[in-house]
Design an enzyme around this catalytic site. Structure first.
Site, PDB file in Angstrom:
ATOM      1  N   CYS A  90       0.866  -1.182   0.000  1.00  0.00           N
ATOM      2  CA  CYS A  90       0.000   0.000   0.000  1.00  0.00           C
ATOM      3  C   CYS A  90       0.904   1.234   0.000  1.00  0.00           C
ATOM      4  CB  CYS A  90      -0.887  -0.048   1.253  1.00  0.00           C
ATOM      5  SG  CYS A  90      -1.569   1.526   1.775  1.00  0.00           S
ATOM      6  N   CYS A 123       0.465   3.689   2.867  1.00  0.00           N
ATOM      7  CA  CYS A 123       0.943   3.070   4.118  1.00  0.00           C
ATOM      8  C   CYS A 123       2.457   3.205   4.229  1.00  0.00           C
ATOM      9  CB  CYS A 123       0.582   1.585   4.156  1.00  0.00           C
ATOM     10  SG  CYS A 123      -1.175   1.214   4.088  1.00  0.00           S
TER      11      CYS A 123
END
Length: 106
Positions: free
Chosen positions: A21, A24
């Protein structure tokens, strides 16, 4: 369940993430600095991926248990261990903590 990992007497931010991600990965170093700068805040990271899955693992037990639809997903627990914020409100609050700590410019 994340309850056993909460830091008693401190604000605990639980960060559900995946190394696959982009957002992230970008926020991870900021969370690490926040955790280092603020003695009253603890950041706990929960990787939602199972070993061997090389994409965001939406079918993982963690993603299923917490009904995650997007990551990073934050849960903020207060000093008493009660859930205070989750999802978008928690995300905004985490950014506020990051800015207040001087981790990124306001």
């Amino acid at each position: 369940d994340v309850k056993p990992f909460l830091a008693e007497g401190k604000l605990t931010i639980v960060d559900f993430y995946s190394e696959y991600c982009g957002p992230c990965v970008r926020i991870a170093p900021l969370l690490k600095k926040l955790d280092e700068k603020r003695d009253d805040i603890v950041v706990i990271k929960v990787d939602i991926n199972r070993p061997g899955v090389s994409k965001i693992d939406w079918g993982s037990p963690a993603a299923s248990q917490y009904k995650l639809r997007g990551i990073p997903h934050f849960k903020i627990y207060g000093t008493s261990g009660a859930l205070e914020d989750e999802g978008d409100p928690a995300y905004k609050r985490v950014w506020q903590f990051i800015q207040e700590a001087g981790v990124v410019p306001q």
